[in-house]
Design a protein around this motif. Structure first.
Motif, PDB file in Angstrom:
ATOM      1  N   ARG A 195       0.839  -1.196   0.000  1.00 49.01           N
ATOM      2  CA  ARG A 195       0.000   0.000   0.000  1.00 49.01           C
ATOM      3  C   ARG A 195       0.873   1.244   0.000  1.00 49.01           C
ATOM      4  O   ARG A 195       2.082   1.179   0.266  1.00 49.01           O
ATOM      5  CB  ARG A 195      -0.900   0.020   1.235  1.00 49.01           C
ATOM      6  N   ASP A 196       0.239   2.390  -0.307  1.00 47.01           N
ATOM      7  CA  ASP A 196       0.964   3.653  -0.140  1.00 47.01           C
ATOM      8  C   ASP A 196       0.894   4.071   1.326  1.00 47.01           C
ATOM      9  O   ASP A 196       0.315   3.377   2.162  1.00 47.01           O
ATOM     10  CB  ASP A 196       0.421   4.733  -1.079  1.00 47.01           C
ATOM     11  N   ARG A 197       1.464   5.224   1.642  1.00 46.83           N
ATOM     12  CA  ARG A 197       1.591   5.618   3.046  1.00 46.83           C
ATOM     13  C   ARG A 197       0.448   6.512   3.536  1.00 46.83           C
ATOM     14  O   ARG A 197       0.530   7.078   4.626  1.00 46.83           O
ATOM     15  CB  ARG A 197       2.935   6.332   3.262  1.00 46.83           C
ATOM     16  N   SER A 198      -0.597   6.657   2.773  1.00 44.66           N
ATOM     17  CA  SER A 198      -1.715   7.502   3.190  1.00 44.66           C
ATOM     18  C   SER A 198      -2.548   6.810   4.264  1.00 44.66           C
ATOM     19  O   SER A 198      -2.595   5.571   4.352  1.00 44.66           O
ATOM     20  CB  SER A 198      -2.604   7.848   1.999  1.00 44.66           C
ATOM     21  N   ALA A 199      -3.235   7.620   5.079  1.00 46.61           N
ATOM     22  CA  ALA A 199      -4.099   7.068   6.122  1.00 46.61           C
ATOM     23  C   ALA A 199      -5.265   6.305   5.507  1.00 46.61           C
ATOM     24  O   ALA A 199      -5.712   5.282   6.048  1.00 46.61           O
ATOM     25  CB  ALA A 199      -4.615   8.200   7.017  1.00 46.61           C
ATOM     26  N   GLU A 200      -5.759   6.781   4.361  1.00 44.72           N
ATOM     27  CA  GLU A 200      -6.873   6.110   3.699  1.00 44.72           C
ATOM     28  C   GLU A 200      -6.468   4.705   3.253  1.00 44.72           C
ATOM     29  O   GLU A 200      -7.211   3.742   3.461  1.00 44.72           O
ATOM     30  CB  GLU A 200      -7.319   6.932   2.492  1.00 44.72           C
ATOM     31  N   SER A 231       6.418   5.547  -3.828  1.00 41.53           N
ATOM     32  CA  SER A 231       6.661   5.268  -5.240  1.00 41.53           C
ATOM     33  C   SER A 231       8.049   5.711  -5.684  1.00 41.53           C
ATOM     34  O   SER A 231       8.607   5.174  -6.640  1.00 41.53           O
ATOM     35  CB  SER A 231       5.611   5.978  -6.085  1.00 41.53           C
ATOM     36  N   THR A 232       8.625   6.703  -4.987  1.00 39.13           N
ATOM     37  CA  THR A 232       9.929   7.237  -5.395  1.00 39.13           C
ATOM     38  C   THR A 232      11.101   6.404  -4.874  1.00 39.13           C
ATOM     39  O   THR A 232      12.240   6.664  -5.234  1.00 39.13           O
ATOM     40  CB  THR A 232      10.074   8.677  -4.885  1.00 39.13           C
ATOM     41  N   ASP A 233      10.821   5.428  -4.032  1.00 43.27           N
ATOM     42  CA  ASP A 233      11.878   4.591  -3.457  1.00 43.27           C
ATOM     43  C   ASP A 233      12.137   3.415  -4.391  1.00 43.27           C
ATOM     44  O   ASP A 233      11.573   2.337  -4.236  1.00 43.27           O
ATOM     45  CB  ASP A 233      11.453   4.116  -2.067  1.00 43.27           C
ATOM     46  N   GLN A 234      13.016   3.631  -5.372  1.00 45.19           N
ATOM     47  CA  GLN A 234      13.277   2.597  -6.361  1.00 45.19           C
ATOM     48  C   GLN A 234      13.902   1.362  -5.753  1.00 45.19           C
ATOM     49  O   GLN A 234      13.642   0.228  -6.181  1.00 45.19           O
ATOM     50  CB  GLN A 234      14.184   3.128  -7.473  1.00 45.19           C
ATOM     51  N   ALA A 235      14.696   1.551  -4.699  1.00 44.55           N
ATOM     52  CA  ALA A 235      15.301   0.399  -4.029  1.00 44.55           C
ATOM     53  C   ALA A 235      14.216  -0.481  -3.412  1.00 44.55           C
ATOM     54  O   ALA A 235      14.295  -1.718  -3.449  1.00 44.55           O
ATOM     55  CB  ALA A 235      16.281   0.872  -2.958  1.00 44.55           C
ATOM     56  N   ALA A 236      13.180   0.152  -2.851  1.00 42.76           N
ATOM     57  CA  ALA A 236      12.086  -0.612  -2.249  1.00 42.76           C
ATOM     58  C   ALA A 236      11.279  -1.341  -3.325  1.00 42.76           C
ATOM     59  O   ALA A 236      10.825  -2.475  -3.103  1.00 42.76           O
ATOM     60  CB  ALA A 236      11.184   0.320  -1.447  1.00 42.76           C
ATOM     61  N   ILE A 237      11.103  -0.709  -4.494  1.00 38.56           N
ATOM     62  CA  ILE A 237      10.389  -1.365  -5.597  1.00 38.56           C
ATOM     63  C   ILE A 237      11.160  -2.603  -6.048  1.00 38.56           C
ATOM     64  O   ILE A 237      10.585  -3.683  -6.252  1.00 38.56           O
ATOM     65  CB  ILE A 237      10.193  -0.397  -6.784  1.00 38.56           C
ATOM     66  N   THR A 238      12.471  -2.457  -6.181  1.00 38.60           N
ATOM     67  CA  THR A 238      13.315  -3.589  -6.588  1.00 38.60           C
ATOM     68  C   THR A 238      13.270  -4.707  -5.555  1.00 38.60           C
ATOM     69  O   THR A 238      13.189  -5.896  -5.901  1.00 38.60           O
ATOM     70  CB  THR A 238      14.760  -3.121  -6.803  1.00 38.60           C
ATOM     71  N   GLN A 239      13.302  -4.330  -4.274  1.00 42.09           N
ATOM     72  CA  GLN A 239      13.232  -5.335  -3.219  1.00 42.09           C
ATOM     73  C   GLN A 239      11.896  -6.063  -3.241  1.00 42.09           C
ATOM     74  O   GLN A 239      11.830  -7.283  -3.033  1.00 42.09           O
ATOM     75  CB  GLN A 239      13.440  -4.669  -1.855  1.00 42.09           C
ATOM     76  N   LEU A 240      10.796  -5.316  -3.547  1.00 43.10           N
ATOM     77  CA  LEU A 240       9.488  -5.954  -3.641  1.00 43.10           C
ATOM     78  C   LEU A 240       9.461  -6.956  -4.793  1.00 43.10           C
ATOM     79  O   LEU A 240       8.902  -8.056  -4.655  1.00 43.10           O
ATOM     80  CB  LEU A 240       8.399  -4.898  -3.834  1.00 43.10           C
ATOM     81  N   GLU A 261       1.147   7.517  -8.146  1.00 47.39           N
ATOM     82  CA  GLU A 261       2.537   7.260  -8.533  1.00 47.39           C
ATOM     83  C   GLU A 261       2.956   5.840  -8.157  1.00 47.39           C
ATOM     84  O   GLU A 261       3.700   5.198  -8.899  1.00 47.39           O
ATOM     85  CB  GLU A 261       3.459   8.285  -7.868  1.00 47.39           C
ATOM     86  N   LEU A 262       2.471   5.357  -7.023  1.00 46.97           N
ATOM     87  CA  LEU A 262       2.795   3.988  -6.634  1.00 46.97           C
ATOM     88  C   LEU A 262       2.182   2.997  -7.615  1.00 46.97           C
ATOM     89  O   LEU A 262       2.829   2.023  -8.013  1.00 46.97           O
ATOM     90  CB  LEU A 262       2.297   3.704  -5.213  1.00 46.97           C
ATOM     91  N   ALA A 263       0.943   3.236  -8.007  1.00 50.49           N
ATOM     92  CA  ALA A 263       0.299   2.343  -8.973  1.00 50.49           C
ATOM     93  C   ALA A 263       1.077   2.307 -10.282  1.00 50.49           C
ATOM     94  O   ALA A 263       1.291   1.230 -10.862  1.00 50.49           O
ATOM     95  CB  ALA A 263      -1.135   2.803  -9.231  1.00 50.49           C
ATOM     96  N   GLN A 264       1.513   3.468 -10.747  1.00 49.35           N
ATOM     97  CA  GLN A 264       2.266   3.526 -11.996  1.00 49.35           C
ATOM     98  C   GLN A 264       3.608   2.800 -11.864  1.00 49.35           C
ATOM     99  O   GLN A 264       4.041   2.094 -12.781  1.00 49.35           O
ATOM    100  CB  GLN A 264       2.497   4.987 -12.399  1.00 49.35           C
ATOM    101  N   ALA A 265       4.271   2.974 -10.726  1.00 45.83           N
ATOM    102  CA  ALA A 265       5.566   2.308 -10.516  1.00 45.83           C
ATOM    103  C   ALA A 265       5.415   0.795 -10.487  1.00 45.83           C
ATOM    104  O   ALA A 265       6.240   0.057 -11.049  1.00 45.83           O
ATOM    105  CB  ALA A 265       6.189   2.806  -9.212  1.00 45.83           C
ATOM    106  N   LEU A 266       4.339   0.311  -9.858  1.00 51.28           N
ATOM    107  CA  LEU A 266       4.141  -1.133  -9.769  1.00 51.28           C
ATOM    108  C   LEU A 266       3.702  -1.728 -11.101  1.00 51.28           C
ATOM    109  O   LEU A 266       4.000  -2.879 -11.402  1.00 51.28           O
ATOM    110  CB  LEU A 266       3.118  -1.446  -8.679  1.00 51.28           C
TER     111      LEU A 266
END
Length: 398
Positions: A195-200, A231-240, A261-266
């Protein structure tokens, strides 16, 4: 043509007539032209900038004055207009409407109490419910919540004045429930969740995990819990990507806003061919792997009729916002009807257990003093004060 439109036309004709007779005395042209134009301008302003003057009205609709939510006002009013036209075709004079604007999240008590009292209040999207509950309790006022869908609904029953706050469309939490149900129906019992980091998104993720667990579903991964990412944490995307390749879950559940942005990155990431990407939003574009999503547009028994009328009136297909406006109009029209000499602004005439009726039939039953439930567009309308309606959500696949 409305009374205001007729007045504006008449003002224009008066100005033109004055100009015609002024041919004898041309020195007065500018003054008379200015008078005619000024009158038309004032009349137009009184309709389009209604919040500038505390006019008396049956229904007061508050809309966000700025920010991302400001654009929702047009769709809401168009849906409301369709209900008013339908009410008029049933032989009922629609209630008067006053439009006001507030900054998003603003406390409504000051502006509302400073204006002349209306019989029914329509709150803006993402309204601060505690403030509206206090206002409803203080004024003994019924408040419709046509576009309240977020986690604020979870605590609504505990608020003061909640017995006068009416959510009209299903909450977003039902989308998480629907996705969990769909995955379990596909025999998928193990998922990774991001998920993203929003409260929602956090609230939706907790709701999904709880619903999934009820069906013996399990969240797996490095911490056996949902992952919060930027979404801007490319290292975290790669780790995922590496974690999904290692744990090989049948599905990766993504909980974020559509188009974020997270949806687009994934969507741009590399996933094993066997993984299913599951969204709490509709599937919009194809990927190299299979997808499943939830369409947030819930439809009630009155949807088909409403959608046809809306398309004819405005020239485009309605969505969530427009259907919420229509259902707001249904409640407003029915509340304005007198039964045994009393109007129904307290909404005590509404019954979630009554058979849904077309608006004309519901209006007649109201006038006879019966409990009614109209055929709503956005849900079965099995709602009540402090309780949003249920949803019939469709899946999308790709």
């Amino acid at each position: 043509m409305t009374t205001t439109e007729q007045t504006i036309v008449a003002a224009g004709r008066t100005a033109a007539h004055s100009g015609l007779h002024a041919s004898v005395d041309t020195s007065r042209w500018p003054q008379r032209l200015l008078t005619g134009v000024s009158l038309a301008t004032v009349l137009l302003s009184s309709q389009t900038l209604a919040a500038s003057t505390p006019l008396r009205s049956d229904v007061r609709m508050l809309l966000p004055s700025e920010g991302l939510l400001a654009g929702l006002g047009d769709g809401l009013r168009r849906g409301y207009d369709v209900a008013m036209r339908e009410s008029r075709s049933c032989g009922v004079v629609p209630p008067s409407l006053h439009i006001g604007w507030l900054p998003p999240g603003a406390d409504p008590r000051g502006p509302v109490l400073a204006s002349q009292r209306s019989a029914l209040l329509v709150a803006p999207p993402a309204a601060p419910l505690e403030a509206y509950g206090l206002l409803a309790d203080q004024q003994r006022l019924s408040v419709l919540l046509p576009l309240q869908r977020g986690q604020s609904l979870d605590g609504l029953p505990l608020l003061k004045g909640s017995d006068r706050l009416w959510p009209l469309i299903p909450g977003r939490s039902l989308e998480a429930d629907r996705l969990a149900e769909a995955l379990l129906a596909d025999k998928i019992k193990r998922v990774m969740v991001v998920r993203d980091r929003s409260a929602e998104s956090r609230a939706l993720t907790e709701r999904f995990a709880a619903s999934f667990a009820v069906g013996n579903g399990q969240v797996i991964g490095p911490t056996a819990a949902p992952l919060a990412m930027q979404s801007t944490d490319q290292a975290a995307i790669t780790q995922l990507e590496n974690d999904v390749d290692w744990y090989r879950p049948p599905a990766l559940v993504v909980i974020t806003q559509p188009g974020s942005e997270l949806a687009q990155a994934l969507k741009a990431a590399n996933w094993p061919a066997t993984v299913l990407i599951a969204w709490t939003a509709p599937v919009r574009q194809p990927l190299a792997v299979e997808q499943i999503g939830v369409n947030p547009l819930s439809r009630g028994p009155g949807w088909t009729r409403f959608a046809q009328r809306f398309q004819q009136r405005w020239g485009y297909a309605p969505g969530v916002v427009e259907s919420a406006g229509y259902d707001t109009g249904l409640m407003s029209a029915l509340a304005s009807v007198q039964a045994a000499g009393r109007t129904g602004w307290d909404l005590q005439w509404f019954s979630a257990n009554a058979k849904p009726q077309p608006l004309c039939t519901a209006l007649k039953l109201r006038a006879q003093g019966a409990k009614v439930r109209p055929e709503a567009a956005s849900s079965p309308f099995d709602l009540g004060p402090g309780v949003p309606p249920s949803a019939r959500l469709q899946l999308s696949r790709g």
